[in-house]
Write an enzyme that holds these catalytic residues in place. Structure first.
Site, mmCIF file in Angstrom:
data_model
loop_
_atom_site.group_PDB
_atom_site.id
_atom_site.type_symbol
_atom_site.label_atom_id
_atom_site.label_comp_id
_atom_site.label_asym_id
_atom_site.label_seq_id
_atom_site.Cartn_x
_atom_site.Cartn_y
_atom_site.Cartn_z
ATOM 1 C CE LYS A 276 -4.162 -2.109 0.685
ATOM 2 N NZ LYS A 276 -3.683 -3.487 0.449
HETATM 3 C C1 LIG Z 1 -4.059 -4.599 -0.216
HETATM 4 C C2 LIG Z 1 -3.210 -5.815 -0.299
HETATM 5 C C3 LIG Z 1 -3.417 -6.810 -1.284
HETATM 6 C C4 LIG Z 1 -4.555 -6.741 -2.282
HETATM 7 O O1 LIG Z 1 -4.359 -5.737 -3.236
HETATM 8 P P1 LIG Z 1 -5.608 -5.203 -4.088
HETATM 9 O O2 LIG Z 1 -5.060 -4.039 -4.829
HETATM 10 O O3 LIG Z 1 -6.642 -4.806 -3.076
HETATM 11 O O4 LIG Z 1 -6.050 -6.307 -4.961
HETATM 12 C C5 LIG Z 1 -2.561 -7.898 -1.314
HETATM 13 N N1 LIG Z 1 -1.566 -8.029 -0.417
HETATM 14 C C6 LIG Z 1 -1.337 -7.111 0.550
HETATM 15 C C7 LIG Z 1 -0.250 -7.335 1.532
HETATM 16 C C8 LIG Z 1 -2.143 -5.971 0.639
HETATM 17 O O5 LIG Z 1 -1.918 -5.073 1.608
#
Ligand SMILES: *Cc1c(COP(=O)(O)O)cnc(C)c1O
Length: 537
Positions: free
Chosen positions: A138
């Site tokens: 993120k």
């Molecule tokens: C948010 C997240 C995901 C999923 O990503 P999306 O963009 O919501 O599909 C996968 N792995 C981690 C560690 C995340 O924080």
């Protein structure tokens, strides 16, 4: 490990000659067709969502030539990101984009390449997206987007609009809240308040949030679960009187800055360009030849960014959508039916992928059919009947562009154990879902796996994996008694000294700044906000 060319070297020819068309501003359409105003980026990044609930999508996107893509390898990461923002027609001047991305992707990342591609096992290329300040992917979006958000407010004010400052409200089940706090901390024209379930996050997650630095933010524990927190925040957003009070007394407007914000997708598109350029530079891929990409998916943002990167010229043949036991997307990709009417929500070791409604899927559906009326009716059916079915032509395109698969809880832990014992590379439980999916679906092409978290973010399940403990079994007594941080030290010891990111190890020393706990209700949230705002005044 290849770490990019030092930033002092001259820019590639096309940057100097301006042959990448400095795109005129690109405007945005509403996936549901209600908003006909076609705003530019500086509007959509602040508004987040279209007035009728639809999402903003670019009217068109340019494609880059292969020379332009491969020469990205000669730029430092921040310039790659600036360039992609510029190519997608962000209406912020180029010198400011360069300055902002240099701040976004600088020493706050613990790897010079920011998003390096490594190859722990022959042909398995891993794009590490977790070198940022919270050790999860993120950060790739949330270290960048708040700067553009704040800049957009300044630009629109300079153009004569009377905008309030923005107060970002977040209800979090853990990791997103911390990444948002890091991103918005001390950003001009904005502030951020996070509510988390006081008894519903891990001790490490709680420490990360309550020790957050920054003068424009606050964090509150809430007596209730995550749903209660989310409902409380939603009620505050919909409380007209309270919104008026915020405007009148504090010149503040609420915003959510969540993962359906287009401003979070652009930095994600950038890292797929960057990864392909790096793979060509190291010989892992041949310029112009396709690769496969496998993405551990929850809200469909990361994989959608890869879809856009492909449309803009990155040669990706297959997009593998990897899910955990919450596998609604696997079924959708295989059948064209999105159905959560009877589907249970299950807990998994990859909680950031535990999602029933993948919000960004709406953008994909729009891009494939370009028909806002159809998209609006599918979304209506999803809300009303918890189910929708796409038409055969759109489904054929989904099948052409995607493959979906899922990995069970125990398979994902077993993958962590196996890959570590075979390669010495330690996966987190989200990346392990993608790794296992990639292994199952790999063909002759090089495959790129998006790695979304450092293993230390999910220490308990990594500990279980390495010790052959099944997901639903409890930890042995000596481990069960340990704090989250002690358990990380234990994993580090077991793995021969794999290091723990500083942002986690330093938590032992940092003082808790935020200790207030409030009711997880609209009244509790309003009270917390009023008290915090008056203490700032
Ligand atoms: C948010 C997240 C995901 C999923 O990503 P999306 O963009 O919501 O599909 C996968 N792995 C981690 C560690 C995340 O924080």
């Amino acid at each position: 490990m290849w770490a990019g060319r030092p930033s002092g070297l001259p820019a590639p020819f096309f940057l100097l000659s301006g042959t990448i068309p400095r795109m005129s501003t690109i405007t945005y359409l509403d996936t549901r067709g209600l908003d006909q105003s076609e705003p530019p980026f500086t509007h959509v990044v602040i508004e987040g969502i279209a007035p009728g609930g639809g999402l903003f999508v670019p009217r068109h996107l340019p494609t880059l030539g292969m020379d332009q893509i491969t020469s990205l390898a000669q730029l430092p990461y921040s310039r790659r990101a600036a360039l992609i923002h510029s190519v997608v027609g962000v209406d912020i001047p180029e010198d400011r984009l360069n300055a902002l991305t240099a701040l976004a992707f600088g020493s706050n990342f613990d790897h010079e390449a920011v998003a390096p591609v490594v190859e722990p096992s022959p042909g398995m290329h891993v794009l590490e997206l977790w070198h940022g300040p919270t050790s999860a992917f993120k950060d790739m979006a949330l270290q960048c987007m708040p700067l553009l958000f704040s800049e957009s407010i300044a630009i629109r004010r300079a153009a004569g609009e009377a905008l309030d400052d923005y107060l970002v409200l977040v209800a979090t089940s853990g990791d997103t809240g911390k990444a948002a706090l890091e991103g918005f901390a001390d950003r001009a024209n904005t502030s951020i308040v996070v509510f988390y379930p006081a008894d519903g996050v891990s001790d490490i997650q709680q420490k990360q949030m309550v020790t957050q630095r920054g003068a424009n933010l606050a964090v509150f524990g809430a007596r209730g679960n995550f749903d209660d927190c989310q409902n409380a925040v939603k009620a505050v957003f919909n409380d007209t009187a309270f919104n008026a009070e915020l405007h009148d007394r504090h010149r503040l407007k609420l915003s959510s800055a969540n993962s359906i914000n287009w401003g979070r997708l652009v930095p994600q598109i950038a890292y797929y360009f960057s990864a392909y350029a790096d793979m060509v530079a190291t010989g892992a891929a041949v310029a112009g030849h396709p690769i496969d990409v496998c993405v551990p998916t929850g809200n469909f943002g990361n994989i959608l960014a890869c879809f856009y990167a492909r449309r803009m010229g990155v040669p990706v043949r297959r997009l593998l959508c990897a899910s955990n036991e919450n596998n609604v997307l696997t079924d959708f990709i295989r059948t064209g039916v999105y159905d959560i009417s009877t589907r249970p929500f299950v807990t998994t070791p990859s909680p950031s992928m535990d999602i029933l409604i993948s919000s960004n899927l709406e953008r994909l559906l729009y891009e494939l059919c370009r028909d806002p009326e159809r998209v609006a009716s599918w979304m209506h059916n999803l809300t009303t009947f918890k189910r929708f079915e796409i038409d055969p032509a759109t489904f054929a395109q989904v099948q052409e562009e995607f493959e979906g698969d899922f990995v069970t809880n125990d398979e994902s832990l077993e993958t962590i154990r196996r890959v570590f014992s075979e390669t010495g590379y330690l996966l987190d439980p989200h990346t392990s879902v993608a790794w296992e999916t990639a292994v199952r679906h790999r063909r002759e092409l090089p495959i790129l796996i998006a790695s979304t978290a450092h293993w230390a973010k999910f220490g308990i399940d990594v500990y279980k994996a390495l010790n052959g403990i099944r997901y639903h079994d409890v930890l042995p007594p000596h481990a069960a008694g340990m704090s989250g941080l002690d358990l990380l030290d234990e994993v580090s010891r077991m793995t021969g000294g794999l290091s723990i990111p500083r942002n986690l190890s330093e938590l032992r020393q940092l003082p808790a700044r935020f200790t207030h706990v409030v009711d997880a209700t609209a009244a509790g949230a309003r009270g917390a906000l009023r008290e915090w705002l008056s203490s700032r005044a």
